[in-house]
Design a protein around this motif. Structure first.
Motif, short mmCIF file in Angstrom:
data_model
loop_
_atom_site.label_atom_id
_atom_site.label_comp_id
_atom_site.label_asym_id
_atom_site.label_seq_id
_atom_site.Cartn_x
_atom_site.Cartn_y
_atom_site.Cartn_z
N HIS A 163 -1.75 9.09 1.53
CA HIS A 163 -1.15 7.63 1.56
C HIS A 163 0.17 7.62 0.69
CE1 HIS A 163 -5.30 6.51 2.53
NE2 HIS A 163 -4.76 5.69 3.13
N MET A 164 0.49 8.93 0.09
CA MET A 164 1.96 8.87 -0.57
C MET A 164 2.91 9.48 0.18
SD MET A 164 1.41 8.31 -3.95
CE MET A 164 2.26 9.22 -5.05
N MET A 165 2.48 9.81 1.59
CA MET A 165 3.45 10.33 2.48
C MET A 165 3.62 8.98 3.34
SD MET A 165 1.43 13.79 3.84
CE MET A 165 2.83 14.27 4.75
N ASN A 166 4.83 8.47 3.03
CA ASN A 166 5.38 7.19 3.45
C ASN A 166 5.46 7.06 4.88
OD1 ASN A 166 4.76 5.75 1.00
ND2 ASN A 166 6.95 6.22 0.46
N LEU A 167 5.86 8.35 5.32
CA LEU A 167 6.31 8.50 6.79
C LEU A 167 4.87 8.62 7.67
CD1 LEU A 167 9.31 10.64 6.77
CD2 LEU A 167 9.31 8.23 6.87
N ALA A 168 3.91 9.10 7.04
CA ALA A 168 2.67 9.26 7.61
C ALA A 168 2.18 7.97 8.05
CB ALA A 168 1.57 10.21 6.95
N ARG A 169 2.24 7.11 6.96
CA ARG A 169 1.72 5.64 6.87
C ARG A 169 2.53 4.88 7.97
NH1 ARG A 169 2.27 2.09 3.39
NH2 ARG A 169 4.00 2.64 2.37
N HIS A 208 -0.33 -0.81 1.03
CA HIS A 208 -0.59 -0.39 2.48
C HIS A 208 -0.97 -1.62 3.25
CE1 HIS A 208 -0.70 2.25 5.85
NE2 HIS A 208 -2.02 2.11 6.07
N ALA A 209 -1.83 -2.35 2.98
CA ALA A 209 -2.15 -3.64 3.78
C ALA A 209 -1.17 -4.50 4.05
CB ALA A 209 -3.32 -4.14 2.83
N ILE A 210 -0.22 -4.81 2.80
CA ILE A 210 0.85 -5.62 2.93
C ILE A 210 1.88 -5.16 3.86
CG2 ILE A 210 2.73 -6.73 1.64
CD1 ILE A 210 0.43 -6.88 -0.73
N THR A 211 2.41 -3.75 3.63
CA THR A 211 3.50 -3.31 4.35
C THR A 211 3.12 -2.96 5.70
OG1 THR A 211 3.13 -0.93 3.40
CG2 THR A 211 4.75 -2.39 2.31
N GLY A 212 2.01 -2.83 6.11
CA GLY A 212 1.54 -2.26 7.42
C GLY A 212 1.06 -3.52 7.96
N GLN A 213 0.71 -4.63 7.54
CA GLN A 213 0.13 -5.89 8.24
C GLN A 213 -1.22 -5.30 8.85
OE1 GLN A 213 3.78 -5.36 9.38
NE2 GLN A 213 4.47 -6.51 7.54
N CYS A 214 -2.15 -4.78 8.11
CA CYS A 214 -3.37 -4.24 8.58
C CYS A 214 -4.27 -4.62 7.54
CB CYS A 214 -3.12 -2.94 8.92
SG CYS A 214 -2.74 -2.06 7.52
N PHE A 215 -5.85 -4.63 7.99
CA PHE A 215 -6.83 -4.43 7.30
C PHE A 215 -6.96 -3.07 6.75
CE2 PHE A 215 -7.36 -8.22 9.89
CZ PHE A 215 -7.78 -9.44 9.12
#
Length: 317
Positions: A163-169, A208-215
């Motif tokens: 999850h520290m790999m921002n491009l993977a996220r 990650h939930a906020i920036t990805g708009q996901c659960f």
């Protein structure tokens, strides 16, 4: 609007025992099905348990236990996952199971995606093993950076410090992931750095939930005495890690906590009822997979080709 029940398996498996860990996973899948759960996410390398020793002992001392870990890792080709697939199909539960996956003489820190009919939908191998993990696991490739279509929605996942790999996220976000399965171990009981671990993980997962708009489903194991006994038997006395830890939760696209955090050495299935349409409450503000991405300025390139050690041309018949 459809309501879906999603859940985290807050549990510790049986370290270095593939069969017992798989049996426990099957029991939890059955329990989840009885609770109406549609998607169950397990911790990192639930089968055959997380190898904490890699961070605690000199590399030269670990060869013998690494051989045992290889032997207890999951060989999909030989049917090791068949009981889990059968349990998922019987319970009607989609599953994301953390495994150490064996492929020949190499093992990978991985997540197996299984649909509610018991079909294996794909495997994500951790792209970059973290820190001392590089002694044990190989690197995954872009072919496993997947978002799986499940009845509950579009489901993706990453593992621990991946999850520290921002491009993977962002690759998963751009693939319109709706539910994210985050598989973690616990390091909360480490003597030197455990004090901030839970806070670090919570910040990463809510972000990650906020920036990805996901659960986001966060699933962690806790450390049991059985884990400590195995490490002492294999590597000798140690005082760097103690029993306990573990923190599992479910977060909304707004970052709100929907379930948990459930902490400590009590096994549980942490669940929340969600409506996927709630994602759009966040996306109308900033859609990082759409109108907020500015692709004419910023683009992400993902190589989804499987890594191959042998590429043949012109073989004589």
């Amino acid at each position: 609007m459809a309501v879906h029940r999603i859940a985290a398996a807050h549990a510790a498996s049986i370290l270095l025992d593939k069969a017992a860990s798989i049996a426990l996973a099957c029991d939890m899948i059955e329990e989840a099905g009885s609770k109406g759960v549609e998607l169950l996410c397990f911790p990192e390398t639930f089968v055959p348990g997380f190898p904490y020793w890699i961070n605690l002992y000199p590399p030269g001392n670990q060869h013998g236990v690494h051989l045992k870990y290889l032997a207890q890792s999951v060989d999909i080709a030989t049917g090791d996952l068949d009981p889990v697939c059968a349990a998922a199909g019987k319970a009607g539960v989609s599953v994301v199971l953390g495994i150490s996956e064996r492929d020949g003489g190499t093992i990978y820190n991985a997540q197996a995606f299984i649909g509610p009919e018991g079909a294996l939908l794909g495997v994500h191998r951790k792209l970059q093993p973290t820190f001392a993990e590089r002694m044990l696991w190989g690197q995954g490739d872009g072919a496993g950076l997947i978002v799986a279509e499940m009845p509950v929605g579009r489901v993706g996942g990453l593992i621990c410090y991946e999850h520290m790999m921002n491009l993977a996220r962002q690759a998963l976000i751009s693939d319109r992931m709706q539910i994210h399965c985050a598989s973690w171990p616990t390091f909360a009981t480490l003597a030197k750095r455990g004090g901030t671990y839970d806070e670090t993980v919570e910040i990463l997962m809510r972000s990650h939930a906020i920036t990805g708009q996901c659960f986001v489903i966060l699933a962690e194991n806790f450390v049991t005495q059985q884990y400590l006994d195995v490490m002492e038997e294999e590597l000798g006395p140690q005082a760097e890690i103690t029993a306990g830890g573990g923190c599992s939760a479910i977060y909304a696209p707004s970052g709100a906590v929907l379930a948990g955090p459930h902490k400590g050495a009590t096994q549980a299935i942490i669940h929340a009822d969600v409506e996927l349409d709630d994602i759009y409450r966040s996306k109308v503000l900033a859609d990082t997979a759409g109108h907020s991405s500015r692709p004419e300025i910023l683009q992400l390139q993902v190589n989804r080709s499987p890594a191959q050690t042998l590429v043949e041309t012109g073989r004589a018949k």
